[in-house]
Design a protein around this motif. Structure first.
Motif, PDB file in Angstrom:
ATOM      1  N   ARG A   1      65.685  82.833  95.015  1.00 12.38           N
ATOM      2  CA  ARG A   1      66.540  81.635  95.602  1.00 12.38           C
ATOM      3  C   ARG A   1      67.091  81.106  94.201  1.00 12.38           C
ATOM      4  O   ARG A   1      66.512  81.020  93.049  1.00 12.38           O
ATOM      5  CB  ARG A   1      65.404  80.475  96.091  1.00 12.38           C
ATOM      6  CG  ARG A   1      66.110  79.238  96.241  1.00 12.38           C
ATOM      7  CD  ARG A   1      66.595  79.233  97.770  1.00 12.38           C
ATOM      8  NE  ARG A   1      67.149  77.713  97.859  1.00 12.38           N
ATOM      9  CZ  ARG A   1      67.799  77.387  98.920  1.00 12.38           C
ATOM     10  NH1 ARG A   1      68.381  78.291  99.725  1.00 12.38           N
ATOM     11  NH2 ARG A   1      68.596  75.924  99.018  1.00 12.38           N
ATOM     12  N   GLY A   2      68.432  80.906  94.400  1.00 18.18           N
ATOM     13  CA  GLY A   2      69.429  80.464  93.305  1.00 18.18           C
ATOM     14  C   GLY A   2      69.193  81.296  92.022  1.00 18.18           C
ATOM     15  O   GLY A   2      69.248  82.443  91.995  1.00 18.18           O
ATOM     16  N   VAL A   3      69.143  80.588  90.885  1.00 15.07           N
ATOM     17  CA  VAL A   3      68.973  81.128  89.749  1.00 15.07           C
ATOM     18  C   VAL A   3      67.685  82.155  89.445  1.00 15.07           C
ATOM     19  O   VAL A   3      67.668  82.793  88.356  1.00 15.07           O
ATOM     20  CB  VAL A   3      69.320  80.234  88.430  1.00 15.07           C
ATOM     21  CG1 VAL A   3      68.164  79.466  88.056  1.00 15.07           C
ATOM     22  CG2 VAL A   3      69.833  80.678  87.204  1.00 15.07           C
ATOM     23  N   GLY A   4      66.830  81.991  90.231  1.00 15.17           N
ATOM     24  CA  GLY A   4      65.603  82.711  90.297  1.00 15.17           C
ATOM     25  C   GLY A   4      66.148  84.193  90.169  1.00 15.17           C
ATOM     26  O   GLY A   4      65.154  85.212  89.786  1.00 15.17           O
ATOM     27  N   ILE A   5      67.276  84.632  90.586  1.00 18.61           N
ATOM     28  CA  ILE A   5      67.598  86.002  90.694  1.00 18.61           C
ATOM     29  C   ILE A   5      67.675  86.535  89.324  1.00 18.61           C
ATOM     30  O   ILE A   5      67.887  87.700  89.106  1.00 18.61           O
ATOM     31  CB  ILE A   5      68.943  86.344  91.596  1.00 18.61           C
ATOM     32  CG1 ILE A   5      69.075  87.704  91.808  1.00 18.61           C
ATOM     33  CG2 ILE A   5      70.160  85.567  90.755  1.00 18.61           C
ATOM     34  CD1 ILE A   5      68.023  88.309  92.410  1.00 18.61           C
ATOM     35  N   ALA A   6      67.962  85.493  88.195  1.00 13.23           N
ATOM     36  CA  ALA A   6      68.194  85.953  86.921  1.00 13.23           C
ATOM     37  C   ALA A   6      66.975  87.004  86.221  1.00 13.23           C
ATOM     38  O   ALA A   6      67.365  88.008  85.786  1.00 13.23           O
ATOM     39  CB  ALA A   6      68.286  84.632  85.954  1.00 13.23           C
ATOM     40  N   THR A   7      65.838  86.617  86.490  1.00 19.93           N
ATOM     41  CA  THR A   7      64.826  87.349  86.089  1.00 19.93           C
ATOM     42  C   THR A   7      64.447  88.806  86.928  1.00 19.93           C
ATOM     43  O   THR A   7      64.177  89.563  86.470  1.00 19.93           O
ATOM     44  CB  THR A   7      63.485  86.614  85.725  1.00 19.93           C
ATOM     45  OG1 THR A   7      62.362  87.440  85.249  1.00 19.93           O
ATOM     46  CG2 THR A   7      63.042  86.111  86.958  1.00 19.93           C
ATOM     47  N   LEU A   8      64.909  88.582  88.076  1.00 15.59           N
ATOM     48  CA  LEU A   8      64.731  89.858  89.271  1.00 15.59           C
ATOM     49  C   LEU A   8      65.823  90.714  88.784  1.00 15.59           C
ATOM     50  O   LEU A   8      65.686  91.671  89.362  1.00 15.59           O
ATOM     51  CB  LEU A   8      64.764  89.045  90.525  1.00 15.59           C
ATOM     52  CG  LEU A   8      63.431  88.376  90.852  1.00 15.59           C
ATOM     53  CD1 LEU A   8      63.593  88.131  92.267  1.00 15.59           C
ATOM     54  CD2 LEU A   8      62.236  89.246  90.453  1.00 15.59           C
ATOM     55  N   THR A   9      67.082  90.184  88.453  1.00 15.52           N
ATOM     56  CA  THR A   9      68.192  91.113  88.227  1.00 15.52           C
ATOM     57  C   THR A   9      67.791  92.397  86.996  1.00 15.52           C
ATOM     58  O   THR A   9      67.977  93.501  87.128  1.00 15.52           O
ATOM     59  CB  THR A   9      69.578  90.495  87.763  1.00 15.52           C
ATOM     60  OG1 THR A   9      69.755  89.618  88.838  1.00 15.52           O
ATOM     61  CG2 THR A   9      70.458  91.498  87.551  1.00 15.52           C
TER      62      THR A   9
ATOM     63  N   LEU B   1      68.681  87.528  98.842  1.00 18.02           N
ATOM     64  CA  LEU B   1      69.240  86.389  97.695  1.00 18.02           C
ATOM     65  C   LEU B   1      69.456  85.133  98.578  1.00 18.02           C
ATOM     66  O   LEU B   1      70.384  85.243  99.515  1.00 18.02           O
ATOM     67  CB  LEU B   1      70.634  86.734  97.387  1.00 18.02           C
ATOM     68  CG  LEU B   1      70.795  87.852  96.275  1.00 18.02           C
ATOM     69  CD1 LEU B   1      72.075  87.971  95.561  1.00 18.02           C
ATOM     70  CD2 LEU B   1      69.613  87.938  95.184  1.00 18.02           C
ATOM     71  N   SER B   2      68.880  83.907  98.622  1.00 19.69           N
ATOM     72  CA  SER B   2      69.048  82.678  99.058  1.00 19.69           C
ATOM     73  C   SER B   2      69.586  81.906  98.030  1.00 19.69           C
ATOM     74  O   SER B   2      69.451  81.729  97.014  1.00 19.69           O
ATOM     75  CB  SER B   2      67.530  82.348  99.429  1.00 19.69           C
ATOM     76  OG  SER B   2      67.408  80.985  99.945  1.00 19.69           O
ATOM     77  N   ALA B   3      70.434  80.919  98.763  1.00 23.20           N
ATOM     78  CA  ALA B   3      71.262  79.952  97.805  1.00 23.20           C
ATOM     79  C   ALA B   3      71.670  78.767  99.033  1.00 23.20           C
ATOM     80  O   ALA B   3      71.786  78.944 100.066  1.00 23.20           O
ATOM     81  CB  ALA B   3      72.281  80.563  97.279  1.00 23.20           C
TER      82      ALA B   3
ATOM     83  N   ILE C   1      71.928  88.542 102.233  1.00 24.24           N
ATOM     84  CA  ILE C   1      72.305  87.355 101.709  1.00 24.24           C
ATOM     85  C   ILE C   1      72.230  86.107 102.725  1.00 24.24           C
ATOM     86  O   ILE C   1      72.402  86.363 103.928  1.00 24.24           O
ATOM     87  CB  ILE C   1      73.915  87.256 101.178  1.00 24.24           C
ATOM     88  CG1 ILE C   1      73.864  88.063  99.975  1.00 24.24           C
ATOM     89  CG2 ILE C   1      74.345  85.970 101.126  1.00 24.24           C
ATOM     90  CD1 ILE C   1      75.296  88.361  99.491  1.00 24.24           C
ATOM     91  N   VAL C   2      71.416  85.132 102.369  1.00 30.81           N
ATOM     92  CA  VAL C   2      71.189  84.065 103.156  1.00 30.81           C
ATOM     93  C   VAL C   2      71.601  82.605 102.471  1.00 30.81           C
ATOM     94  O   VAL C   2      71.362  82.639 101.369  1.00 30.81           O
ATOM     95  CB  VAL C   2      69.624  83.961 103.569  1.00 30.81           C
ATOM     96  CG1 VAL C   2      69.354  85.049 104.572  1.00 30.81           C
ATOM     97  CG2 VAL C   2      68.664  83.651 102.795  1.00 30.81           C
TER      98      VAL C   2
END
Ligand SMILES: Cc1cc2nc3c(=O)[nH]c(=O)nc-3n(C[C@H](O)[C@H](O)[C@H](O)COP(=O)(O)OP(=O)(O)OC[C@H]3O[C@@H](n4cnc5c(N)ncnc54)[C@H](O)[C@@H]3O)c2cc1C
Length: 262
Positions: free
Chosen positions: A115-123, A140-142, A163-164
């Motif tokens: 969710r949101g910037v949580g994707i930073a570490t998962l990228t 990806l949720s936002a 994407i959701v």
């Protein structure tokens, strides 16, 4: 190995209304950086405010260029000050810190849920997994389309994206669970990796328990020292039916999703 240095900022730019992207040269130390780890950044070189460093996960690791990248949400004083750094300025970093993600040797398909910037570490994890020949799927949720991050990079890595968003009414848990089930039904994923939302983490936790999958979570608790000294960032872990309080900065930030008390 600990890195505590002034490092040159190659760029620090706004990428959407609330998010910024920064690349920092770290030299040979890049070889010690793993996905899931974080750096503690001094947010101002000019004065002592804010006194405490702010933790940011590694978003991209460029072993060839010897740089790392961060993706950050401008939230309060610290991150507002981070936006003032210009290309060529020096960033005072401590890191890499914390326990990285672990990928199962036999994994062929994994699912990232952010969710949101949580994707930073998962990228960073996606980059690492793809290099190991693992196919990544991501939900990806936002809040809005404008808040979606890393879409271009994930697409270029070959990650299958779902994407959701709240604005489209597609981010509710029942719908996300349906997406998880469809992906798992089609690809038999071996693990779920999650960051950035308690609601999504609880959903992913029940899914990995129900389906007997691997699961890891990167927690983002408030931190003070970031090095395990102050015990400001503890979370609870269920170990053999006992609740244990552990430090997110030292024993984490990556934990077994099945054991974290959410
Ligand atoms: C291991 C780790 C990795 C992180 N990685 C990233 C990243 O890659 N990108 C990113 O944008 N952010 C990340 N964060 C969160 C980031 O550290 C905080 O948003 C930042 O420290 C806020 O500092 P600030 O001075 O701007 O805001 P503050 O003035 O400190 O806080 C503003 C508001 O946000 C709340 N807040 C502050 N820190 C946190 C936190 N950790 N969790 C929840 N609420 C908080 C405060 O209570 C306050 O209400 C990470 C946090 C951790 C612990």
């Amino acid at each position: 190995m600990m890195l505590y240095k002034l490092n040159e900022i190659l760029f620090n730019k706004q990428i959407s209304s609330r998010y910024w992207h920064m690349e920092v040269f770290v030299g040979q130390d890049v070889d010690n950086v793993l996905p899931g780890q974080f750096f503690n950044l001094l947010c101002s070189n000019e004065n002592t405010f804010p006194f405490l460093r702010r933790p940011l996960s590694v978003y991209k690791i460029n072993y060839d260029k010897k740089t790392i990248e961060f993706l950050y949400l401008v939230k309060g004083d610290g991150t507002k000050r981070l936006t003032k750094f210009k290309n060529g300025d020096c960033m005072d970093l401590v890191g890499p810190l914390g326990v990285p993600f672990k990928l199962n040797n036999g994994a062929r398909h994994i699912l990232l849920v952010a969710r949101g910037v949580g994707i930073a570490t998962l990228t960073a994890l996606a980059q690492y997994a793809v290099e190991k020949g693992i196919q990544c799927h991501a939900i990806l949720s936002a809040r809005t389309k404008d808040d979606l991050l890393a879409v271009r990079l994930l697409t270029s890595l070959g990650v299958h994206l779902h994407i959701v968003t709240d604005e489209e009414g597609t981010s509710e848990l029942t719908h996300v669970k349906e997406i998880m089930q469809k992906i798992h039904y089609k690809f038999s994923i071996q693990g779920i990796y999650v960051c950035g939302s308690k609601r999504l983490s609880k959903l992913a936790k029940s899914f990995v328990i129900e389906q007997k999958l691997e699961g890891q979570i990167a927690l983002e608790e408030h931190m003070a020292c970031g090095m395990g000294v102050c015990f400001a960032c503890v979370c609870n872990i269920l170990n053999d039916e006992n609740i244990e309080s552990v430090r997110v900065c030292k024993e984490g930030p990556v934990f077994d999703l099945r054991k974290v008390v959410l």
